[in-house]
Write an enzyme that holds these catalytic residues in place. Structure first.
Site, PDB file in Angstrom:
ATOM      1  N   ASP A  10       1.007  -1.505  -0.009  1.00  0.00           N
ATOM      2  CA  ASP A  10       0.075   0.034   0.209  1.00  0.00           C
ATOM      3  C   ASP A  10       1.170   1.202   0.283  1.00  0.00           C
ATOM      4  O   ASP A  10       2.666   1.277   0.431  1.00  0.00           O
ATOM      5  CB  ASP A  10      -1.277  -0.421   0.823  1.00  0.00           C
ATOM      6  CG  ASP A  10      -2.246   1.452   1.232  1.00  0.00           C
ATOM      7  OD1 ASP A  10      -2.574   1.578  -0.009  1.00  0.00           O
ATOM      8  OD2 ASP A  10      -1.801   2.176   2.315  1.00  0.00           O
ATOM      9  N   TYR A  42      -0.399   8.501  -2.748  1.00  0.00           N
ATOM     10  CA  TYR A  42      -0.273   7.842  -3.737  1.00  0.00           C
ATOM     11  C   TYR A  42      -1.702   8.485  -4.479  1.00  0.00           C
ATOM     12  O   TYR A  42      -1.399   9.115  -5.436  1.00  0.00           O
ATOM     13  CB  TYR A  42      -0.690   6.753  -3.641  1.00  0.00           C
ATOM     14  CG  TYR A  42       0.841   5.984  -3.546  1.00  0.00           C
ATOM     15  CD1 TYR A  42       1.814   6.076  -3.091  1.00  0.00           C
ATOM     16  CD2 TYR A  42       1.055   4.506  -3.803  1.00  0.00           C
ATOM     17  CE1 TYR A  42       3.130   5.427  -2.837  1.00  0.00           C
ATOM     18  CE2 TYR A  42       2.167   3.531  -4.197  1.00  0.00           C
ATOM     19  CZ  TYR A  42       2.560   4.524  -3.431  1.00  0.00           C
ATOM     20  OH  TYR A  42       4.267   3.112  -3.046  1.00  0.00           O
ATOM     21  N   GLY A  43      -2.750   9.177  -3.676  1.00  0.00           N
ATOM     22  CA  GLY A  43      -4.044   9.573  -4.160  1.00  0.00           C
ATOM     23  C   GLY A  43      -4.275  10.543  -4.788  1.00  0.00           C
ATOM     24  O   GLY A  43      -5.470  11.353  -6.073  1.00  0.00           O
ATOM     25  N   CYS A  73      -3.932  -0.997  -2.420  1.00  0.00           N
ATOM     26  CA  CYS A  73      -3.806   0.473  -2.429  1.00  0.00           C
ATOM     27  C   CYS A  73      -4.448   0.517  -3.429  1.00  0.00           C
ATOM     28  O   CYS A  73      -4.765   0.559  -4.262  1.00  0.00           O
ATOM     29  CB  CYS A  73      -2.265   0.794  -2.144  1.00  0.00           C
ATOM     30  SG  CYS A  73      -2.923   2.527  -2.988  1.00  0.00           S
ATOM     31  N   GLU A 152      -6.107   9.802   8.744  1.00  0.00           N
ATOM     32  CA  GLU A 152      -4.837  10.003   9.671  1.00  0.00           C
ATOM     33  C   GLU A 152      -4.758  10.575  10.927  1.00  0.00           C
ATOM     34  O   GLU A 152      -3.333  10.479  11.816  1.00  0.00           O
ATOM     35  CB  GLU A 152      -3.582  10.252   8.605  1.00  0.00           C
ATOM     36  CG  GLU A 152      -4.148   9.165   7.687  1.00  0.00           C
ATOM     37  CD  GLU A 152      -2.499   8.686   7.113  1.00  0.00           C
ATOM     38  OE1 GLU A 152      -1.048   9.066   6.826  1.00  0.00           O
ATOM     39  OE2 GLU A 152      -2.622   8.001   6.550  1.00  0.00           O
ATOM     40  N   CYS A 184     -11.574   3.362  -1.227  1.00  0.00           N
ATOM     41  CA  CYS A 184     -10.417   3.341  -0.252  1.00  0.00           C
ATOM     42  C   CYS A 184      -9.990   2.833   0.874  1.00  0.00           C
ATOM     43  O   CYS A 184     -10.547   2.937   1.990  1.00  0.00           O
ATOM     44  CB  CYS A 184     -10.129   5.228  -0.212  1.00  0.00           C
ATOM     45  SG  CYS A 184      -8.810   5.733   0.950  1.00  0.00           S
ATOM     46  N   HIS A 186      -8.885   3.714   3.497  1.00  0.00           N
ATOM     47  CA  HIS A 186      -8.480   4.595   5.222  1.00  0.00           C
ATOM     48  C   HIS A 186     -10.404   4.955   5.249  1.00  0.00           C
ATOM     49  O   HIS A 186     -10.792   4.940   6.563  1.00  0.00           O
ATOM     50  CB  HIS A 186      -8.235   5.897   4.984  1.00  0.00           C
ATOM     51  CG  HIS A 186      -7.204   6.478   4.995  1.00  0.00           C
ATOM     52  ND1 HIS A 186      -6.027   5.392   3.824  1.00  0.00           N
ATOM     53  CD2 HIS A 186      -5.956   6.794   5.616  1.00  0.00           C
ATOM     54  CE1 HIS A 186      -4.777   5.747   4.438  1.00  0.00           C
ATOM     55  NE2 HIS A 186      -4.666   7.114   5.446  1.00  0.00           N
TER      56      HIS A 186
END
Ligand code: DGL
Length: 270
Positions: A10, A42-43, A73, A152, A184, A186
């Site tokens: 990821d 990365y997004g 990911c 996060e 995603c 998260h």
């Protein structure tokens, strides 16, 4: 039978949600996990950059003997799955298709919402996957780039998160989607806030589906390790601030066995 580990990568530690799901379904498999925390996120980056990073991440796992690679990911899987599959001889699975398959099983109206990072949504990977799986569903995508930093930060139920989520999800709510794909790593952690806004519809968190497909594939390819210890080695390209606290939030258990690595040795992947 194959006693080598399953490799999972990821952009950071969000992919530990996939590790958690895989461990539950395949408790005897050893796992080697790479989180590219030095280059996260990365997004928000370009397709070219993420293709390159994904090749390097895969090379790292293959160098550590991965018998199967899971791209945990969504941003990577959106733009790099086909390329990584062509380049490496180990089998590779991403997080997009398993979620799409699940959404198609449970939708009644065929109106499906997809939320993800900007890269994931603008790549068109979900539309492509729905088309390839033969569905004539209506797919409504929405990029929610602020969700990753909010998670996060641990603001899982913060008022600011609710305000932002309402703004992002308003249109999908008005459009009456009956199924929402969390595209995603998260987003499963924001489930409470998302449900408050979207209500009692179907939600798809692909991590479980990936575990199920992986188990099936390993059995078909005769690559299972039924007697392994189920060890997880966690490699991160940077031990960023709060990584342990954040990681444990995703993994749902104490994070042990982690080390910092540099991807220099994977330069060959360039
Ligand atoms: N892991 C990424 C994803 O699932 C989210 C974090 C990032 O943007 O790197 O798309």
């Amino acid at each position: 039978l194959n006693k080598n580990p399953i490799g999972i990568f990821d952009s950071g530690i969000g992919g530990l949600t996939v590790v958690k799901a895989v461990k539950k379904i395949l408790p005897n498999e050893d796992i080697v996990y790479l989180g590219d925390t030095a280059r996260l996120p990365y997004g928000t980056k370009s397709t070219d950059a993420i293709i390159q990073f994904s090749k390097e991440d895969t090379q790292f796992l293959v160098d550590r003997g991965a018998k199967y690679v899971v791209i945990a990911c969504y941003s990577s899987a959106s733009v790099a799955l086909d390329i990584v599959r062509k380049r490496f001889s180990v089998p590779v699975i991403g997080v997009i298709e398993p979620g799409v398959r699940r959404a198609l099983q449970i939708t009644k109206t065929g109106k499906i919402g997809v939320i993800g990072t900007s890269l994931t949504i603008f790549s068109g990977a979900y539309e492509k996957a729905f088309k390839e799986l033969g569905a004539d569903s209506e797919i409504l995508g929405k990029a929610c780039p602020l969700f990753v930093p909010l998670v996060e930060e641990g603001w899982l139920e913060h008022d600011a998160t609710k305000l932002i989520a309402r703004d992002y999800l308003e249109q999908l709510k008005k459009d009456n989607v009956d199924t929402l794909l969390l595209g995603c790593t998260h987003y499963p952690l924001l489930m409470k806030v998302i449900r408050e806004i979207m209500g009692d519809i179907n939600y798809v968190d692909a991590s479980t589906e990936v575990g199920v497909e992986l188990a099936q594939n390993l059995a078909e390819l005769d690559m299972k390790n039924p007697s392994g210890a189920g060890d997880t080695g966690i490699y991160l390209t940077d031990l960023s601030m709060n990584f342990k606290e954040i990681g444990e939030r995703f993994l749902g258990e104490p994070m042990k066995n982690f080390s910092r690595v540099s991807l220099k040795s994977t330069e060959a992947a360039r």
